[in-house]
Every structure is written in structure tokens, then in C-alpha cells.
Scaffold this active site. Structure first.
Site, PDB file in Angstrom:
ATOM      1  N   ASP A 106      25.559  86.077  46.430  1.00 31.92           N
ATOM      2  CA  ASP A 106      26.953  86.188  46.871  1.00 31.92           C
ATOM      3  C   ASP A 106      27.744  87.059  45.887  1.00 31.92           C
ATOM      4  O   ASP A 106      27.268  87.385  44.794  1.00 31.92           O
ATOM      5  CB  ASP A 106      27.555  84.774  46.949  1.00 31.92           C
ATOM      6  N   GLU A 149      29.660  92.529  46.229  1.00 35.14           N
ATOM      7  CA  GLU A 149      30.313  93.788  46.667  1.00 35.14           C
ATOM      8  C   GLU A 149      30.550  94.730  45.491  1.00 35.14           C
ATOM      9  O   GLU A 149      30.423  95.940  45.704  1.00 35.14           O
ATOM     10  CB  GLU A 149      31.636  93.459  47.375  1.00 35.14           C
ATOM     11  N   ASP A 152      32.208  85.376  55.481  1.00 37.81           N
ATOM     12  CA  ASP A 152      33.171  84.314  55.787  1.00 37.81           C
ATOM     13  C   ASP A 152      33.850  84.482  57.144  1.00 37.81           C
ATOM     14  O   ASP A 152      35.010  84.861  57.238  1.00 37.81           O
ATOM     15  CB  ASP A 152      34.231  84.245  54.682  1.00 37.81           C
TER      16      ASP A 152
HETATM   17  O1  MIG Z   1      34.948  83.280  46.817  1.00 36.57           O
HETATM   18  O2  MIG Z   1      30.554  80.260  46.844  1.00 36.57           O
HETATM   19  O3  MIG Z   1      30.870  84.053  51.429  1.00 36.57           O
HETATM   20  O4  MIG Z   1      29.599  81.605  51.786  1.00 36.57           O
HETATM   21  O5  MIG Z   1      30.538  79.420  50.298  1.00 36.57           O
HETATM   22  C1  MIG Z   1      34.177  82.604  47.785  1.00 36.57           C
HETATM   23  C2  MIG Z   1      31.636  79.933  47.667  1.00 36.57           C
HETATM   24  C3  MIG Z   1      32.772  82.516  47.320  1.00 36.57           C
HETATM   25  C4  MIG Z   1      31.925  83.224  49.467  1.00 36.57           C
HETATM   26  C5  MIG Z   1      30.770  83.112  50.389  1.00 36.57           C
HETATM   27  C6  MIG Z   1      30.699  81.717  50.922  1.00 36.57           C
HETATM   28  C7  MIG Z   1      30.562  80.728  49.789  1.00 36.57           C
HETATM   29  C8  MIG Z   1      31.742  80.895  48.839  1.00 36.57           C
HETATM   30  N1  MIG Z   1      31.807  82.267  48.355  1.00 36.57           N
END
Ligand code: MIG
Length: 649
Positions: A305, A308, A409
Site C-alpha cells: 500500500d 504512489e 479505496d
Molecule cells: O491512508 O492501511 O487503500 O486499503 O485499509 C489509508 C489503511 C491507508 C489505504 C488502503 C486501504 C487500507 C488503508 N490504507
């Protein structure tokens, strides 16, 4: 035939792996110089369909839209948001059997019949490698493209099981409860995702030992009952003097630098972090081998995660961000603009080391996330001798060789089921075969009806995971009372697993698509050109799910004679249907789909875990004669077409 045209000195993104013949001229497109950018223009006929662009918002037919390749952490998945998490610069001109890929890691703008009507305009860096494929059909062109991009990632079989996730699960007790509630209700389950709260202070490659006193033992306890843990790993490493991972990264020069030449610091979940320089092979390997922390504890599945990379704030951000945050929250559109501006500002302060040269992150932004997936995957392939699960959020074409993607999301709304379907087809065209959305929706409150209808769609996507955010209504399949209907839809997934697995593996091994639009198989049929609520899944199935609240029936268009299959939770019933329109009744606990003429569909027995799936006595549905079944032990790396056997009716 595939060829490439080079403009300037393109950055080597490694999106394309196979050699491609270089030529001097582009087909259909002309290039105009505009300051330090190039603008590629192609006239469109009024009824032409343009596919592609992988993970972008809006319809599958990209006409009428403006899309910006600039990987962005955004929960706004509405049609007019130009950038999501990924950049997949591929356009497919359906009617001409032509596809074109603009290979640049920098920002690129795609205006498809938007600013100037009847025109595609692609504005990007003057340093770009443009790949073009001319074939008899769009489907062939895309397959030829995928063949040079390289073979798609091969997940283990358990990754095709059902996964449960929620941002908010904290400790052993939560995970045990999720497992037990599924198992007690007879609802299938294969893995549970661990979100950031498992970590010690949001540090990658750590675990909070108060929540998980013995993770190895706990993972083994769950695995004993067929359930695997799939932890999240974020991009940034906490700035944390004295801590091993941080110290190693600094010592080995594995982090991105800043304007002054020091290490770049950006605020994410753990506070100030350094970003691993995933463009550097040495940093990739270093990061990838950190996964030993998990593999030592028997964990073999991960999601990447914030790659980007997402940035909450930086040391260059002056003053408190609070007011901006409040305003951003109240005015989402402003928020987007503010975020874009913030990103542009911040990304200019990050630097990579590429072949001994300092490169500004802003100019190579779009390939960062995909290279995190690559680092993860290459590390795991060194650490393990069998297949593993990896999927990430941000990506670029080529990353589909290393792992899968989920689409970020989304929201618990009906429109996003349709978006899910569109994404699956568009992502497959870009070489991401292992993909899926947060089933039930990440933001917002899910309902029983929405979840059931959504599950009936993701039952066909390779990644089938229910995920939601903290602060939203709990949406595990056992939360809505009367689990019968959920059992039915999830059982369908498991009964289809031999087919889903087999079709996925064949598609990956043959540079084919696993999910595709109807127009790819029926190019002559005008009625399917803009059909986005029906898709082909593998070579035998067409789906036409219900994606509207309150609807109990829908119209389905069959481009050829097909067999309608209804699953009621117990039995499959088959009805031959002729080409044309049909009204189909689908109660919430049923699933209806179609088998193409001359094809067979193998279905297995009702089981609640992928380890119990066998192919010993498959039932064969449909009017075909043979089915090519790919089957192996689900773990081996020895995946070849030799593992195919022919099933005869
Ligand atoms: O700033 O880890 O897309 O699936 O649950 C949010 C917490 C961070 C974004 C991800 C989401 C995840 C969440 N993350």
C-alpha cells in the site's frame, strides 16, 4: 505486428521485456511538439470505441473523457476524477485492431474525444517510446502487446480463495473471530488480511508483540484450519535511528534523496519516513529480502500500500496542515486540486539514483509503485521455493509480471460494482490478470443487498476480497443475518475454482486475457460494442450480473446461443437460450451466468477452503465436447502448458 517509435531519449521503464522492431513512423497518430511536450493526435470516427487506460475512472469506452496518468492516492473514484493510483498508458482502437502504448514514467494527459471532439489527444513528455500493434482484431492486437510485456504473475491457488479484510482488525482475537465466524456459518474463507494495525508503530517488517505475542505460532494455528494471514506492507520506512531496517537502508544507500542531497523525509503513517529507491535494483533487492521477517513466520501473502507514494506532509510543508485538511474534507473537489498541487510540489523534492544519475521523482513518478511490487515479488521468489501472493495499489504497465493489483479505496455504492467490472476488463488489457476491488466497498456503509450482488460479481474476479475502512459498518459475510444467501454465492466461487484457476493459468501462460469485453470475441456484433455490464470470464463463461439496487431481474443480451446456468446454493440448473435478449430473474441468493456455445464448464464439489478443491470428479456443464483443464499442486513454480489435460464429455 508490433513496432516502436522512439522520441527523444526515453527513460527505460522496463514495461516491455521482449525486443520490438524500431520504425520511423506512427500509424494513425501524428506528433506535434508543444514546448517541451509532445502532443499525439488521432482522428476518430463518430462510432469508434476506445478501450484501455487500465485503472481509470468512468466507462470502459474511454471516449468523452480526460484522464491523467499521475499516480494518486485518492478515495474519489467518481467519473470526473482524472487520476487513480495507477498509470496504464495503453489505448485500444477496437474497430481498427490497433493498440498503442505511450511508455513514459512522467505525467501524461489523455483526452479522448474530449477537448477537441472526434480526436484522441495524448500530451506527454518529449522523451517517450511509443509501441504500436496492428492486427486483424483488437483482441489479437492486445494479445500481441501482452506477449512483449511478458508473462503475467502466477499466484498460488489459495490466492483464488475468498479473503476477508478490514482496516480495524487489531489483534489475535479479531483474526480468530473472523476465522471462526466464517467457519461456524459454513462460509468459505482462505485468508485474512492484516492492515497497518498489526505493526509496531506502523513500521514495516515488525509486529506489535502485545497484539501478537507469537505470530509464528498464531499463523500456524490459523493455517492448520486452512486460513492464511496476508499482512500489508507500506512503501515508507520510518526514520528511526537504532532500528535495524532503517539503519541498513541508510547504510546501503537504499533510500531516495532530497534536493540538498540528504535523505528525503515524508510523513506517512509511521511519522517521518524514507522512501526506498525502488528504481534502483540494489534497493529493490534489499527491500525484497526484508520479507524474510514474515516468511520465517510462515507468512507468504502480502499487499503493498501507499506506493504512489502517498504523502501526508513533508518537511517542506510550512505551518500546520490542519486547516487545509479540514477544508479538503469539506470540499472534495478542492481537496483533489489541493492534493494534486501538494503532490506536484512534494514530488519535485524527491530524487532517485538511476545508473549513477540523479533523477527527479516527478519525472519518473508513475513507475515507483510498480517497482515496489517488483521488489516484493523478486524478494519473495528468492526467499521461497514456491509461489506467493502479492498485490499492490499503485502500478505501471509491466508490474503485472510481478504481482496483482487491487483498485483502492472505492465506496459502498452500486456504481462501484460496475466500476469494478470495467476495471477488470481494462486492467486485463494492460497485463494485470490478478486483480479485484474491495468487495462491498471500502468507504461508506455496506448493505446486505449490495454485498450479495457485489460478491456475485467478484466471485469471478481472480482477487476476491471483502475489505472496508475503520468507522464504516462491519461488512463480513456473516454480519447481515441469514448467512444462507452468502453461503450460496461464496460456494459458487469455490465450485468454480477449478475453472477460475485453470482459465487464469492458461491466460497467463498464453499472454491472453482472463476477463475481456464482449467486443473482443464478437467484433462484428454492433450491440456489444458499448456493453459494459456483461463480460467474458475465461473462455467458457459470460457474466451478466445485477448491479442495480432493488432489481430482481435484468435484461441480458446473448451474442450467440448460450446455456444459462443458475446456481441456487445447492444445484446447477442449465437452460439452453437462443441468441438475443432475455429477461433473467435473479433472487439475492442465486447466481446466474452463461456458458458460450460449444464450450464446457467444469464445476467441482461444495467446499469451504481451497485446499479441499479437487478435480477428481468434476461435473461438466454446457454443450461443448472438451475442456482444457490446467491443474497442478497450486504451489509449484513449474507451471507449463504441459499441466493441461483434456476433459471430454
Ligand atoms: O491512508 O492501511 O487503500 O486499503 O485499509 C489509508 C489503511 C491507508 C489505504 C488502503 C486501504 C487500507 C488503508 N490504507
Amino acid at each position: 505486428m508490433i513496432t516502436k517509435v522512439l522520441f527523444g531519449t526515453p527513460f527505460m521503464t522496463e514495461a516491455v521485456m521482449q525486443p520490438v522492431k524500431q520504425v520511423e513512423t506512427l500509424r494513425y497518430f501524428t506528433a506535434e511538439k508543444k514546448e517541451d511536450q509532445l502532443c499525439f493526435v488521432c482522428p476518430l470516427e463518430p462510432d469508434e470505441v476506445v478501450y484501455g487506460l487500465g485503472e481509470t475512472t468512468g466507462a470502459m469506452n474511454k471516449r468523452g473523457g480526460r484522464y491523467i496518468s499521475f499516480n494518486t492516492d485518492t478515495a474519489d473514484h467518481s467519473d470526473d476524477n482524472p487520476s487513480l493510483y495507477a498509470s496504464h498508458n495503453l489505448l485500444v482502437l477496437e474497430k481498427r485492431g490497433f493498440c498503442i502504448f505511450f511508455d513514459t514514467p512522467a505525467r501524461a494527459v489523455f483526452e479522448i474525444d474530449y477537448r477537441k471532439s472526434g480526436q484522441i489527444r495524448v500530451t506527454c513528455s518529449e522523451h517517450v517510446a511509443v509501441y504500436q500493434v496492428e492486427a486483424a482484431t483488437a483482441y489479437e492486437a492486445v494479445r500481441e502487446f501482452l506477449a512483449v510485456v511478458g508473462p503475467a504473475y502466477l499466484p498460488p491457488r489459495w490466492a483464488f480463495g475468498y479473503g476477508q479484510s478490514r482496516y480495524g482488525y487489531e489483534c489475535e482475537k479479531d483474526f480468530r473471530q473472523v476465522m471462526e465466524c466464517h467457519q461456524n456459518a459454513g462460509i468459505p474463507l482462505d485468508y485474512i488480511c492484516m492492515d497497518i494495525d498489526y505493526m509496531d508503530g506502523y513500521r514495516d517488517f515488525t509486529v506489535d508483540t502485545e497484539k501478537f505475542p507469537n505470530l509464528k505460532k498464531f499463523a500456524a494455528e490459523l493455517l492448520d484450519r486452512g486460513i492464511r494471514l496476508v499482512p500489508i506492507v507500506d512503501a515508507g520506512i520510518k526514520v528511526d535511528p537504532g532500528e535495524r531496517v532503517y539503519e541498513e537502508g541508510v547504510k546501503n544507500g537504499c533510500f531516495c534523496t532530497n534536493v540538498e542531497g540528504g535523505l528525503f523525509r515524508g510523513g506517512v503513517w509511521p511519522g517521518m519516513t524514507h522512501f526506498p529507491d525502488f528504481l534502483d535494483p540494489k534497493a529493490r533487492r534489499w527491500f525484497g529480502l526484508q520479507y524474510r521477517f514474515y516468511t520465517d513466520q510462515g507468512i507468504e501473502g502480502f499487499w503493498n500500500d501507499m506506493n504512489e507514494p502517498a504523502l501526508f506532509y513533508t518537511e517542506y510543508t510550512k505551518g500546520p496542515k490542519r486547516m487545509e485538511q479540514i477544508l479538503n474534507f469539506i470540499f472534495p473537489r478542492l481537496r483533489r486540486n489541493a492534493r494534486d498541487r501538494a503532490a506536484i510540489r512534494d514530488y519535485r523534492y524527491i530524487f532517485h539514483q538511476v545508473d549513477g544519475k540523479r533523477i527527479c521523482h516527478y519525472d519518473v513518478h508513475n513507475i515507483y509503485g510498480g517497482n515496489m511490487i517488483r521488489a516484493t515479488s523478486e524478494g519473495l521468489s528468492e526467499l521461497l521455493d514456491h509461489r506467493y501472493l502479492v498485490f499492490g495499489r499503485s502500478s505501471y504497465i509491466g508490474a503485472g509480471r510481478y504481482g496483482g493489483v487491487w483498485t483502492g479505496d472505492n465506496t459502498s455504492c452500486w456504481e462501484h460494482i460496475l466500476l469494478n467490472m470495467r476495471h477488470m476488463a481494462s486492467l486485463n488489457m494492460c497485463g494485470f490478470l490478478y486483480c479485484g476491488a474491495d468487495t462491498g466497498g471500502f468507504m461508506g456503509n455496506c448493505t446486505r443487498e449490495l454485498l450479495l450482488r457485489w460478491l456475485a460479481v467478484s466471485a469471478f474476479t481472480p482477487l476476491m476480497r471483502n475489505h472496508s475502512s475503520k468507522g464504516t459498518r462491519a461488512q463480513e459475510a456473516y454480519r447481515f443475518g441469514d448467512p444462507e444467501a452468502f453461503r450460496s454465492i461464496l460456494m459458487l466461487r469455490y465450485r468454480l475454482l477449478p475453472y477460475i484457476y485453470s482459465e487464469y493459468m492458461k491466460a497467463a501462460l498464453r499472454s491472453d486475457l482472463y476477463i475481456k469485453p464482449l467486443a473482443f470475441e464478437y467484433p462484428e456484433d454492433q450491440r456489444v460494442k458499448n456493453m459494459e455490464d456483461q463480460l467474458l470470464v475465461g473462455q467458457s463463461i459470460m457474466i451478466a450480473p445485477i448491479v442495480t439496487k432493488g432489481a430482481t431481474q435484468r435484461t441480458v443480451y446473448l451474442p450467440e446461443d448460450m446455456t444459462m446456468v443458475r446456481y441456487d446454493g445447492q444445484n446447477f440448473s442449465c437452460t439452453p437460450c437462443s441468441k438475443g435478449e432475455h429477461t433473467v430473474e435473479v433472487p439475492l441468493s442465486h447466481a446466474v451466468f452463461f456458458i458460450r456455445s460449444g464450450k464446457l464448464l467444469p464445476v467441482g464439489k461444495a467446499v469451504t477452503n481451497s485446499r479441499d478443491v479437487t478435480v477428481d470428479d468434476l461435473q461438466l456443464l454446457g454443450d461443448g465436447d472438451t475442456y482444457e483443464l490446467y491443474w497442478d499442486d497450486g504451489m509449484t513454480r513449474d507451471c507449463t502448458l504441459n499441466n493441461i489435460r483434456l476433459l471430454k464429455k
